[in-house]
Design an enzyme around this catalytic site. Sequence first.
Site, PDB file in Angstrom:
ATOM      1  N   ASP A  19      28.052  19.622  60.779  1.00 35.41           N
ATOM      2  CA  ASP A  19      28.117  21.041  60.406  1.00 35.41           C
ATOM      3  C   ASP A  19      26.973  21.383  59.448  1.00 35.41           C
ATOM      4  OD1 ASP A  19      28.840  23.680  60.312  1.00 35.41           O
ATOM      5  OD2 ASP A  19      30.730  23.377  59.238  1.00 35.41           O
ATOM      6  N   ARG A  38      19.461  27.915  62.554  1.00 38.12           N
ATOM      7  CA  ARG A  38      19.101  29.237  62.010  1.00 38.12           C
ATOM      8  C   ARG A  38      17.993  29.982  62.753  1.00 38.12           C
ATOM      9  NH1 ARG A  38      23.831  29.243  59.764  1.00 38.12           N
ATOM     10  NH2 ARG A  38      24.038  28.163  57.791  1.00 38.12           N
TER      11      ARG A  38
END
Lengths: 430, 311
Positions: free
Chosen positions: A303, A62
């Site tokens: 993931d 992120r």
Amino acid sequence: MKIAIKGAHLLDPKNNVDEIGNIYIENGIVIGKSSRKTQDVKIDASGLYLIPGLVDIHSHFREPGKEDAETIESGSRAALKGGYTTVCVMPNTEPPIDNEGVARFIKEKAIENKKCRIFPVGTITKGREGRELSEMGHLYEAGCVAFSDDGNCVMNPAVLRRALEYSLFLEVPIIEHPEDMLLSKNGQINEGIISTKLGLKGIPDISEASIVARDILLSKFTEGRLHLAHISSEESVSIIKYGKSKSIRVTAEVTPHHLLLTEEEVLSFDTNKKMKPPLRTKSDRDALQKALKEGIIDSVATDHAPHPDYEKELEYSLAPFGVIGLETAFSALYTKLILPGTLSFKQLILCMTDKPAQILALPVGEIKKGGTADFTLLDLGSEWEVDPDNFESKSKNSPFIGWKLKGVIKATIVNGFLPYREGEFLREEK
Amino acid sequence: MNRKDLLGIEDLSKEEIEEILKVAKSMEEILERPIKIAPTLRGITVANLFFEPSTRTLNSFTLAEKRLSADSINLVSSSSSVLKGETLLDTAKNIQAMEVDIIVIRHSIPGAPHFLAERLDASVINAGDGAHEHPTQALSDLMTIRKKFSKIKDLKVAIVGDIEHSRVARSLIIGLNKMGAKVFVCGPPTLIPKWMDIFDVTIKYNLEEILPDKDILYILRVQKERQEESLLPSMREYIKYYSLTYERLRKFASSKVIIMHPGPINRGIEIESRVADSEYSLILDQVISGVAVRMSILYLLSRKKIDENSN
């Protein structure tokens, strides 16, 4: 830094290492017997397993863009705590990793942090828009180890064809997020019994399998290296099996949550069970386990997709897709696949170390003299409970909250340093 | 009935359905009085949170609350509150801070009532959540059916139209199954879920095949958007194959058949005006049952509190 690890059960199926022994590390490299007795750190590892450091080729950290969900620092801590020494981060940041600047920023941040190894994945197309190819050569030189528009599928087959062809000169794989976004449009969960019960719009398994089929044919045609991310369905497995039987250059990964959970989990409208691709049926889950065992699916990838609680704690259709996974992957799979005997321990280690490293040609994932000193020390006897308050990740969106898991990561060694040991994160002194 | 919330027919036992219908019957007596009010819920506060346009369900709840002397506040918004910068949970927590006892929620997203029920002390009533459930509608339909036939068991009920997107259909099918009726569904294949067989229903794609020997034809509203989603080629074609016309009704259906529709009706689309207004139609009876059933549910969910207060 010199480290001596004594009396561990060394296990590296790739190099047929399976014995109680000692490991000596100097300057990041595994050496033979230590010449001097002046180690900086001595670890008594009797009763513990020492395996190659885990490798995750699919995570989202992120940063840049959504630092309240995760940063390179917090994501790295989560990785180390979960036994991962190498993480490849996906390029759907803001801005995306579609230029050298962002790729270099991530590399530099990782070096500054001195935690796990981080390799950026660059985008396939500029802005992840699926139209024009990214400057793959420049991205490669800036440290990108693969290309992916992950989060988006490359919907235009002509663009994917060119990506597979163009990347041939770099010998770097194209990682596809296989999802026909027209078939999955507005979908929230697997299309099937549960979506029918709950009245939530479904994502059919063919939205994945049809792209898997298309991409495998494109890979055959172009001879480009294709890696398929987060495979979730039995249909896809059967097509990958076909591709491998024809020696097409395709590899595939599966996540711990798709290996362990089914769509039934969504009955409680828990948004920590909401991800793409969605959890599917028991039959799909069993097929994924079998495919991993038979090598049709090559590797496990987390993931790891952090989202802050204020984004997840919403009405089901408004919550974003994705769950975190780095801190639970090993223990969850060890507890639910290895202990019951579904998969052998050696197979699991291969699928979490050597195999993912090979897919992206990373120089890690094994125990050998002269090799990279990236290791994970495991205490397989201890049990722990997944508690969101104890996560190192900034986000708490785990589908395994409350699970009691066997297998505790005692220490993680990266490049001959010891950034994580017994719950403590250490700065390297020398 | 001893539960905090009413979220779906799925969660209710047959006995609970019976109890709701029984209490609804006595509530109906209040509605038939010249002065239609009872003090039953005096001091109970109800918040009606409607995040989706609705007039009839909101009016039905409001009337039910007034008839039982509850205090009520309405929060009506055309979309989810999150788009306005406040999350549903924050909105609901604010409402609960006002010492509200019952929250009635209508929302376009399945599970929104369950989301609140899990996090709030107040009782939550699902007034329709997306294409999931609409339990108060189904319960009032069961009441209408029982009033007409004096039973529900073994009745043959055909539900016609857009099953896929209908919360009414889901709740009604589950309710009818629980009460022992035989359920048939009919509509174009694109509007019937591929996994419909999880319910105990018989599926037919041809309207004229399903009309004979049914006790009840329950017609669902068809939305014009279905055409844009390429679920229907045109409304014209829908009308050609699926509209319940008077001619079809007389030609194929039993002469004692009853027509129901949850409203609002699209005259000339899923149902011909002449059918909606005919002696076969129970559409307006459904509205009255709606108020009685909602009174019953409001009472049953606050019964414990009322009893504690009077002791």
